[in-house]
Motif scaffolding. Structure first.
Motif, short mmCIF file in Angstrom:
data_model
loop_
_atom_site.label_atom_id
_atom_site.label_comp_id
_atom_site.label_asym_id
_atom_site.label_seq_id
_atom_site.Cartn_x
_atom_site.Cartn_y
_atom_site.Cartn_z
N THR A 238 0.79 -1.23 0.00
CA THR A 238 0.00 0.00 0.00
C THR A 238 0.82 1.29 0.00
OG1 THR A 238 -1.74 -1.16 1.22
CG2 THR A 238 -1.83 1.24 1.21
N VAL A 239 1.79 1.38 0.90
CA VAL A 239 2.51 2.65 1.09
C VAL A 239 3.33 2.98 -0.15
CG1 VAL A 239 4.20 3.89 2.50
CG2 VAL A 239 2.56 2.32 3.59
N PRO A 240 3.14 4.17 -0.73
CA PRO A 240 3.86 4.53 -1.96
C PRO A 240 5.35 4.74 -1.74
CG PRO A 240 2.56 6.40 -1.15
CD PRO A 240 2.20 5.23 -0.30
N GLU A 241 6.13 4.58 -2.80
CA GLU A 241 7.60 4.68 -2.72
C GLU A 241 8.07 6.03 -2.21
OE1 GLU A 241 9.56 3.63 -6.33
OE2 GLU A 241 8.71 1.61 -6.41
N ARG A 242 7.31 7.09 -2.53
CA ARG A 242 7.73 8.45 -2.13
C ARG A 242 7.81 8.61 -0.61
NH1 ARG A 242 2.31 9.13 -3.59
NH2 ARG A 242 0.99 9.95 -1.92
N LYS A 243 7.15 7.70 0.13
CA LYS A 243 7.18 7.76 1.59
C LYS A 243 8.52 7.27 2.16
CE LYS A 243 3.10 9.18 3.14
NZ LYS A 243 2.95 10.27 4.14
N GLY A 244 9.33 6.62 1.31
CA GLY A 244 10.63 6.12 1.76
C GLY A 244 10.51 4.99 2.76
N LEU A 245 9.59 4.07 2.50
CA LEU A 245 9.37 2.92 3.40
C LEU A 245 10.57 1.99 3.37
CD1 LEU A 245 6.92 1.76 5.13
CD2 LEU A 245 6.58 0.20 3.20
#
Length: 270
Positions: A238-245
């Motif tokens: 779910t969490v998009p790449e831009r969040k820097g997961l």
């Protein structure tokens, strides 16, 4: 002629930029029905000429037939704190949530609460929303559910969510504010006597940007968890790449590698 008369009446006394933005929105809404009619006619012709190539509409799964009895509510009580632009964004997120839920094999029992005011007005622009298979309510959370059975999902909560309980209602704040009112949903939940919890993202990952997720992302994590029963899988999907997961295991390995490099460098110098 009708479009021109409406344009003159509404834009009187507005700035040039304000007129341009408003006219763009009005024009889109005004001609929406015409565009839809043209698209339907094209689709009919395509289907008549080549039935095999016409896209098949997937039939959604009904809430009443679902084996999943988990209740998830979007609290739409933040109208007065959002700009028109943010209300438009929220309505689009609600549409996306509804579409995601409809395409699940076992949809969640989805509720929209406190649907009134500007959010309800904006949803009026969405064709057929009144026929949605959803629990659409104008009442507030406290009028619909026992406070002891409500779990408000807040990034600021000290309580970590480990799993779901079908006897509870899990609430997502229907709020787009770009962090202007940080912690508001958390404070409201405490004041109303609701339970509260945060998704266990920081148990498995680090995030390089702010931890607050959109309404869509929170719902998607919940729905993915219901399918996989794995927080890591649900969050990664779910969490998009831009969040820097970044996985905590990867971070630990990276720190150990950096520590070894530092030790080697010190040894070389000595």
């Amino acid at each position: 002629k009708q479009w021109y008369q409406r344009r003159v009446a509404i834009t009187a006394g507005m700035t040039k930029n304000g007129k341009k933005k408003l006219l763009k929105t009005l024009k889109f809404d005004f001609f929406k029905a015409i565009r839809r009619k043209i698209e339907r006619e094209k689709l009919k012709r395509k289907k008549a000429n080549n039935p095999a190539s016409a896209p098949k509409r997937r039939k959604g799964n009904k809430l009443c037939d679902s084996n999943n009895k988990l209740r998830v509510a979007v609290d739409c009580s933040f109208d007065d704190l959002m700009t028109e632009k943010d209300i438009v964004k929220l309505s689009k997120q609600i549409q996306r949530i509804y579409a995601m839920n409809r395409h699940m094999d076992n949809p969640l029992q989805l509720h929209l609460t406190n649907m009134q005011g500007k959010t309800l007005e904006r949803m009026g622009c969405v064709d057929g929303y009144k026929n949605w298979d959803i629990n659409l309510k104008s009442e507030s959370l406290i009028e619909l559910f026992e406070p002891s059975n409500v779990v408000y999902l807040c990034a600021e909560s000290e309580n970590l969510l480990s799993t779901f309980d079908d006897s509870k209602t899990y609430v997502i704040g229907g709020f787009v504010d770009h962090n202007a009112h940080k912690g508001l949903a958390y404070e409201r939940a405490k004041a109303a006597g609701f339970q509260h919890a945060r998704l266990p993202i920081d148990q498995f990952f680090t995030i390089s940007t702010r931890k607050v997720l959109t309404v869509c992302h929170v719902f998607e994590i919940i729905s993915n968890f219901c399918v996989s029963n794995s927080w890591t899988s649900a969050i990664e999907k779910t969490v998009p790449e831009r969040k820097g997961l970044k996985s905590l295991d990867d971070k630990t390995k990276s720190e150990e590698t950096e520590a070894l490099k530092t030790d080697d460098a010190v040894k070389d110098e000595s």
